[in-house]
Write a protein that holds these residues in place. Sequence first.
Motif, mmCIF file in Angstrom:
data_model
loop_
_atom_site.group_PDB
_atom_site.id
_atom_site.type_symbol
_atom_site.label_atom_id
_atom_site.label_comp_id
_atom_site.label_asym_id
_atom_site.label_seq_id
_atom_site.Cartn_x
_atom_site.Cartn_y
_atom_site.Cartn_z
ATOM 1 N N PRO A 56 -36.075 -27.653 25.294
ATOM 2 C CA PRO A 56 -36.338 -28.337 24.028
ATOM 3 C C PRO A 56 -35.026 -28.806 23.392
ATOM 4 N N GLU A 57 -35.137 -29.808 22.546
ATOM 5 C CA GLU A 57 -33.943 -30.343 21.889
ATOM 6 C C GLU A 57 -33.286 -29.297 20.988
ATOM 7 N N ARG A 58 -34.101 -28.581 20.240
ATOM 8 C CA ARG A 58 -33.595 -27.488 19.390
ATOM 9 C C ARG A 58 -33.922 -26.184 20.091
ATOM 10 N N LEU A 59 -32.903 -25.387 20.379
ATOM 11 C CA LEU A 59 -33.115 -24.170 21.149
ATOM 12 C C LEU A 59 -32.109 -23.102 20.770
ATOM 13 N N CYS A 60 -32.468 -21.899 21.150
ATOM 14 C CA CYS A 60 -31.541 -20.777 21.112
ATOM 15 C C CYS A 60 -31.680 -20.128 22.478
ATOM 16 N N LEU A 61 -30.603 -20.158 23.256
ATOM 17 C CA LEU A 61 -30.614 -19.629 24.607
ATOM 18 C C LEU A 61 -29.763 -18.369 24.626
ATOM 19 N N ILE A 62 -30.400 -17.256 24.935
ATOM 20 C CA ILE A 62 -29.711 -15.974 24.977
ATOM 21 C C ILE A 62 -29.558 -15.578 26.442
ATOM 22 N N SER A 63 -28.329 -15.340 26.844
ATOM 23 C CA SER A 63 -28.026 -14.930 28.222
ATOM 24 C C SER A 63 -27.392 -13.552 28.164
ATOM 25 N N THR A 64 -27.739 -12.716 29.128
ATOM 26 C CA THR A 64 -27.174 -11.373 29.164
ATOM 27 C C THR A 64 -27.011 -10.903 30.606
ATOM 28 N N PRO A 68 -29.865 -3.694 37.289
ATOM 29 C CA PRO A 68 -29.205 -3.802 38.570
ATOM 30 C C PRO A 68 -29.265 -5.193 39.192
ATOM 31 N N PHE A 69 -29.738 -6.208 38.447
ATOM 32 C CA PHE A 69 -29.830 -7.549 39.020
ATOM 33 C C PHE A 69 -28.472 -8.123 39.396
ATOM 34 N N ASP A 70 -27.413 -7.669 38.751
ATOM 35 C CA ASP A 70 -26.074 -8.168 39.036
ATOM 36 C C ASP A 70 -25.972 -9.674 38.781
ATOM 37 N N THR A 71 -26.691 -10.131 37.771
ATOM 38 C CA THR A 71 -26.661 -11.529 37.353
ATOM 39 C C THR A 71 -27.137 -11.590 35.907
ATOM 40 N N GLU A 72 -27.150 -12.785 35.351
ATOM 41 C CA GLU A 72 -27.625 -12.944 33.977
ATOM 42 C C GLU A 72 -29.102 -13.317 33.943
ATOM 43 N N LEU A 73 -29.818 -12.745 32.982
ATOM 44 C CA LEU A 73 -31.156 -13.206 32.624
ATOM 45 C C LEU A 73 -30.982 -14.103 31.411
ATOM 46 N N HIS A 74 -31.906 -15.039 31.239
ATOM 47 C CA HIS A 74 -31.830 -15.971 30.118
ATOM 48 C C HIS A 74 -33.162 -15.956 29.374
ATOM 49 N N LEU A 75 -33.092 -15.943 28.071
ATOM 50 C CA LEU A 75 -34.279 -16.011 27.224
ATOM 51 C C LEU A 75 -34.164 -17.289 26.407
ATOM 52 N N LEU A 76 -35.116 -18.194 26.589
ATOM 53 C CA LEU A 76 -35.099 -19.491 25.928
ATOM 54 C C LEU A 76 -36.100 -19.484 24.779
ATOM 55 N N GLU A 108 -31.369 -19.353 11.764
ATOM 56 C CA GLU A 108 -32.269 -19.344 12.916
ATOM 57 C C GLU A 108 -31.601 -18.667 14.111
ATOM 58 N N GLN A 109 -30.314 -18.884 14.270
ATOM 59 C CA GLN A 109 -29.580 -18.252 15.361
ATOM 60 C C GLN A 109 -29.584 -16.731 15.200
ATOM 61 N N PHE A 135 -28.859 -3.964 29.897
ATOM 62 C CA PHE A 135 -28.452 -5.283 29.442
ATOM 63 C C PHE A 135 -27.049 -5.213 28.860
ATOM 64 N N GLY A 136 -26.254 -6.218 29.173
ATOM 65 C CA GLY A 136 -24.892 -6.288 28.660
ATOM 66 C C GLY A 136 -24.848 -7.030 27.332
ATOM 67 N N ASP A 137 -23.680 -7.551 27.018
ATOM 68 C CA ASP A 137 -23.508 -8.326 25.789
ATOM 69 C C ASP A 137 -24.409 -9.550 25.800
ATOM 70 N N LEU A 138 -24.845 -9.943 24.614
ATOM 71 C CA LEU A 138 -25.668 -11.144 24.482
ATOM 72 C C LEU A 138 -24.766 -12.342 24.234
ATOM 73 N N PHE A 139 -25.003 -13.405 24.973
ATOM 74 C CA PHE A 139 -24.325 -14.673 24.751
ATOM 75 C C PHE A 139 -25.365 -15.600 24.139
ATOM 76 N N ILE A 140 -25.154 -15.976 22.891
ATOM 77 C CA ILE A 140 -26.151 -16.736 22.141
ATOM 78 C C ILE A 140 -25.646 -18.160 21.964
ATOM 79 N N ASP A 141 -26.409 -19.086 22.517
ATOM 80 C CA ASP A 141 -26.025 -20.497 22.472
ATOM 81 C C ASP A 141 -27.117 -21.318 21.809
ATOM 82 N N VAL A 142 -26.691 -22.326 21.051
ATOM 83 C CA VAL A 142 -27.648 -23.241 20.431
ATOM 84 C C VAL A 142 -27.620 -24.600 21.137
ATOM 85 N N THR A 143 -26.921 -24.630 22.253
ATOM 86 C CA THR A 143 -26.914 -25.795 23.139
ATOM 87 C C THR A 143 -27.120 -25.266 24.560
ATOM 88 N N PRO A 144 -27.494 -26.128 25.483
ATOM 89 C CA PRO A 144 -27.673 -25.673 26.866
ATOM 90 C C PRO A 144 -26.378 -25.670 27.680
#
Length: 190
Positions: A56-64, A68-76, A108-109, A135-144
């Motif tokens: 979406p044009e307006r979003l909050c994307l949280i990556s962490t 044991p996945f050894d990668t980031e999950l993303h919540l859009l 909103e963020q 879960f590690g630190d949250l990276f919160i982005d308002v852009t993709p």
Amino acid sequence: MRSALYLILLVFSIFYLVPLYVALKGLLSSEYGVQITVDVKAIEFGTAGELLMEFPERLCLISTPTEPFDTELHLLLPGELLTTLVNRYFGGGSLPAPMMQSRVTPSEQRIGERVSKTFFRAMSEIWSDRFPLNFGDLFIDVTPDRFSMLPKSLGLAVVPFEISVSDIESYLVRMLIPFDALEAHEESFM
């Protein structure tokens, strides 16, 4: 290989996601003082490049980073959901949420961060006996921008769920999990 992934995701949906949806309904309703429902949707597949085009044009994307996945999950989280929650949180419940044209606001963020913390905490607690997650630190982005740095061909499982606020407005929230992370732990989900 694709059929094995479908089986993994089917088991994953039944045993791991349904209890999460039920918990989120109660937690979010309690936290925001409004009736919230969370509905299960079919798991989808896509590449990072394809999914980026659908954001979406307006979003909050949280990556962490997630073990044991050894990668980031993303919540859009869609910006409209956050606008509605901010409106409800600050007492504007009887008024329609304003139509915002620009990026997600700082308020909103912050609400997006709270929703994601609730989401990840519930996920960790519910799955602790079946598949412990850290879960590690949250990276919160308002852009993709951060997501756009992933390889365009990266395969992702898209776990969508619909959040309805007061049975009036509904919004599609998506959790994005790299295929490789799920396949690496296939035996844990069976």
